[in-house]
Design a protein around this motif. Structure first.
Motif, PDB file in Angstrom:
ATOM      1  N   LEU A   1      -5.851  12.024  -3.203  1.00  0.00           N
ATOM      2  CA  LEU A   1      -6.344  10.774  -3.778  1.00  0.00           C
ATOM      3  C   LEU A   1      -7.818  10.874  -4.137  1.00  0.00           C
ATOM      4  O   LEU A   1      -8.268  10.279  -5.123  1.00  0.00           O
ATOM      5  CB  LEU A   1      -6.134   9.618  -2.794  1.00  0.00           C
ATOM      6  CG  LEU A   1      -4.689   9.283  -2.411  1.00  0.00           C
ATOM      7  CD1 LEU A   1      -4.677   8.120  -1.419  1.00  0.00           C
ATOM      8  CD2 LEU A   1      -3.857   8.959  -3.634  1.00  0.00           C
ATOM      9  N   ALA A   2      -8.575  11.614  -3.347  1.00  0.00           N
ATOM     10  CA  ALA A   2     -10.005  11.762  -3.609  1.00  0.00           C
ATOM     11  C   ALA A   2     -10.263  12.463  -4.940  1.00  0.00           C
ATOM     12  O   ALA A   2     -11.337  12.307  -5.533  1.00  0.00           O
ATOM     13  CB  ALA A   2     -10.676  12.526  -2.475  1.00  0.00           C
ATOM     14  N   GLN A   3      -9.276  13.236  -5.420  1.00  0.00           N
ATOM     15  CA  GLN A   3      -9.431  13.929  -6.693  1.00  0.00           C
ATOM     16  C   GLN A   3      -9.036  13.069  -7.888  1.00  0.00           C
ATOM     17  O   GLN A   3      -9.307  13.427  -9.029  1.00  0.00           O
ATOM     18  CB  GLN A   3      -8.580  15.198  -6.692  1.00  0.00           C
ATOM     19  CG  GLN A   3      -8.977  16.219  -5.635  1.00  0.00           C
ATOM     20  CD  GLN A   3      -8.041  17.401  -5.592  1.00  0.00           C
ATOM     21  OE1 GLN A   3      -7.566  17.863  -6.619  1.00  0.00           O
ATOM     22  NE2 GLN A   3      -7.743  17.886  -4.395  1.00  0.00           N
ATOM     23  N   MET A   4      -8.390  11.931  -7.629  1.00  0.00           N
ATOM     24  CA  MET A   4      -7.964  11.051  -8.714  1.00  0.00           C
ATOM     25  C   MET A   4      -9.144  10.279  -9.292  1.00  0.00           C
ATOM     26  O   MET A   4     -10.189  10.129  -8.657  1.00  0.00           O
ATOM     27  CB  MET A   4      -6.932  10.047  -8.201  1.00  0.00           C
ATOM     28  CG  MET A   4      -5.583  10.628  -7.853  1.00  0.00           C
ATOM     29  SD  MET A   4      -4.434   9.316  -7.337  1.00  0.00           S
ATOM     30  CE  MET A   4      -4.369   8.314  -8.853  1.00  0.00           C
TER      31      MET A   4
ATOM     32  N   LEU B   1       0.830  -1.207   0.000  1.00  0.00           N
ATOM     33  CA  LEU B   1       0.000   0.000   0.000  1.00  0.00           C
ATOM     34  C   LEU B   1       0.866   1.259   0.000  1.00  0.00           C
ATOM     35  O   LEU B   1       0.583   2.223  -0.727  1.00  0.00           O
ATOM     36  CB  LEU B   1      -0.920  -0.002   1.220  1.00  0.00           C
ATOM     37  CG  LEU B   1      -2.017  -1.065   1.249  1.00  0.00           C
ATOM     38  CD1 LEU B   1      -2.765  -1.023   2.577  1.00  0.00           C
ATOM     39  CD2 LEU B   1      -2.995  -0.886   0.093  1.00  0.00           C
ATOM     40  N   ALA B   2       1.931   1.248   0.797  1.00  0.00           N
ATOM     41  CA  ALA B   2       2.824   2.408   0.850  1.00  0.00           C
ATOM     42  C   ALA B   2       3.464   2.662  -0.509  1.00  0.00           C
ATOM     43  O   ALA B   2       3.590   3.818  -0.944  1.00  0.00           O
ATOM     44  CB  ALA B   2       3.895   2.191   1.920  1.00  0.00           C
TER      45      ALA B   2
ATOM     46  N   LEU C   1      -0.138   4.962   8.277  1.00  0.00           N
ATOM     47  CA  LEU C   1      -0.261   6.282   8.891  1.00  0.00           C
ATOM     48  C   LEU C   1       0.152   7.378   7.916  1.00  0.00           C
ATOM     49  O   LEU C   1       1.084   7.216   7.140  1.00  0.00           O
ATOM     50  CB  LEU C   1       0.613   6.389  10.140  1.00  0.00           C
ATOM     51  CG  LEU C   1       0.472   5.329  11.232  1.00  0.00           C
ATOM     52  CD1 LEU C   1       1.352   5.690  12.424  1.00  0.00           C
ATOM     53  CD2 LEU C   1      -0.985   5.162  11.662  1.00  0.00           C
ATOM     54  N   LYS C   2      -0.545   8.491   8.015  1.00  0.00           N
ATOM     55  CA  LYS C   2      -0.171   9.699   7.281  1.00  0.00           C
ATOM     56  C   LYS C   2      -0.140  10.846   8.288  1.00  0.00           C
ATOM     57  O   LYS C   2      -1.124  11.070   8.997  1.00  0.00           O
ATOM     58  CB  LYS C   2      -1.174   9.999   6.158  1.00  0.00           C
ATOM     59  CG  LYS C   2      -0.883  11.266   5.366  1.00  0.00           C
ATOM     60  CD  LYS C   2      -1.889  11.412   4.228  1.00  0.00           C
ATOM     61  CE  LYS C   2      -1.682  12.716   3.474  1.00  0.00           C
ATOM     62  NZ  LYS C   2      -2.124  13.889   4.266  1.00  0.00           N
TER      63      LYS C   2
ATOM     64  N   VAL D   1       1.536  10.348  -2.434  1.00  0.00           N
ATOM     65  CA  VAL D   1       1.176  10.420  -1.016  1.00  0.00           C
ATOM     66  C   VAL D   1       2.167   9.578  -0.218  1.00  0.00           C
ATOM     67  O   VAL D   1       2.251   8.358  -0.409  1.00  0.00           O
ATOM     68  CB  VAL D   1      -0.264   9.928  -0.767  1.00  0.00           C
ATOM     69  CG1 VAL D   1      -0.579   9.932   0.723  1.00  0.00           C
ATOM     70  CG2 VAL D   1      -1.262  10.800  -1.521  1.00  0.00           C
ATOM     71  N   GLN D   2       2.923  10.212   0.669  1.00  0.00           N
ATOM     72  CA  GLN D   2       3.910   9.516   1.488  1.00  0.00           C
ATOM     73  C   GLN D   2       3.276   9.084   2.811  1.00  0.00           C
ATOM     74  O   GLN D   2       2.605   9.874   3.469  1.00  0.00           O
ATOM     75  CB  GLN D   2       5.116  10.428   1.763  1.00  0.00           C
ATOM     76  CG  GLN D   2       5.811  10.924   0.503  1.00  0.00           C
ATOM     77  CD  GLN D   2       6.371   9.796  -0.351  1.00  0.00           C
ATOM     78  OE1 GLN D   2       6.913   8.818   0.172  1.00  0.00           O
ATOM     79  NE2 GLN D   2       6.241   9.933  -1.666  1.00  0.00           N
TER      80      GLN D   2
END
Length: 254
Positions: free
Chosen positions: A162-165, A92-93, A112-113, A101-102
């Motif tokens: 990510l929500a904009q992808m 996932l990372a 975790l972010k 997104v790191q």
């Protein structure tokens, strides 16, 4: 989301199904595992009874998260699947980094972010003729409305980028990374992932407590994981290893 579009964007060759709503994608695939003959990704636009480890609920709102499960068959005995949640975390990372997104990883199954939980992993298994089916369930926050965070009762992370992808392309990116990682895990076990996991370890060198039903079992400095996925803990008595099981991990300040 659209199953055909996810499959078109993906290189994994995994069958994809998308449903508008279900109780739990993990529960659905566990019911179907005995009849499966190939890996299957099940994506739900909304889960009404999502689950995390130790029977905890996973709360999500339609459109604000990704909730999906991947059924994958292994020929190895169950004991050789130890460390799989951590390998999934690395996958996932990697996928999220490719999307800009790191993240970091918390033992044994959290992504975790900025120090807060962005995604969680729940793996369930079912033995059958010729092998073991693992159902890898993942919930990932994309947006986190204030009212949902209040219901959860703690600070959680979101990833508005990510929500904009394009959701189908994002899901395909995650699927490809997971499929590649599971194939590697099947060949080489968690030893192929341990160094990568340790580079992403969010709590390296911090004082942590290992809890079981709220009671502290051990306390020490988190020193990463070994090639079996066991937590390495430097205690007053020396270094010890901790198996995941149903225990949880907290920092001293928490």
């Amino acid at each position: 989301m659209n199953a055909a579009e996810i499959a078109r964007h993906s290189r994994a060759g995994v069958a994809v199904e998308v449903v508008p709503e279900t109780g739990s994608t993990n529960a659905d695939l566990m019911e179907r595992a005995a009849a499966l003959d190939a890996p299957l990704l099940l994506v739900a636009e909304h889960q009404t009874a999502g689950r995390g480890r130790a029977g905890r609920s996973w709360l999500s709102a339609p459109g604000d998260s990704l909730t999906f499960s991947l059924a994958w068959k292994f020929d190895a005995p169950l004991q050789q699947l130890a460390g799989m949640p951590l390998a999934v975390g690395v996958a996932l990372a990697d996928a999220l980094a490719a999307c800009g997104v790191q993240v970091q990883l918390k033992w044994p199954n959290d992504v975790l972010k900025d120090g807060s939980k962005l995604a969680g992993v729940l793996i369930e298994t079912q033995s059958g003729a010729g092998g073991i089916w693992a159902v890898i369930g993942i919930g990932m926050n994309l947006r986190m409305p204030d009212e949902m965070e209040a219901r959860i009762g703690r600070t959680v992370a979101a990833a508005p980028w990510l929500a904009q992808m394009d959701r189908d392309q994002l899901m395909a990116t995650l699927l490809d990374s997971l499929a590649a990682a599971l194939a590697e895990f099947s060949r080489s076990g968690f030893g192929a992932f341990s160094a990568r996991w340790n580079r992403l370890h969010a709590w390296q060198g911090r004082t942590v407590a290992v809890l079981d039903r709220g009671a502290t079992l051990y306390e020490g400095l988190a020193a990463g994981v070994d090639d079996s996925g066991r937590l390495l803990l430097d205690c007053a008595e020396g270094r010890m290893t901790v198996l995941a099981g149903d225990v949880s991990l907290r920092t001293r300040e928490a």
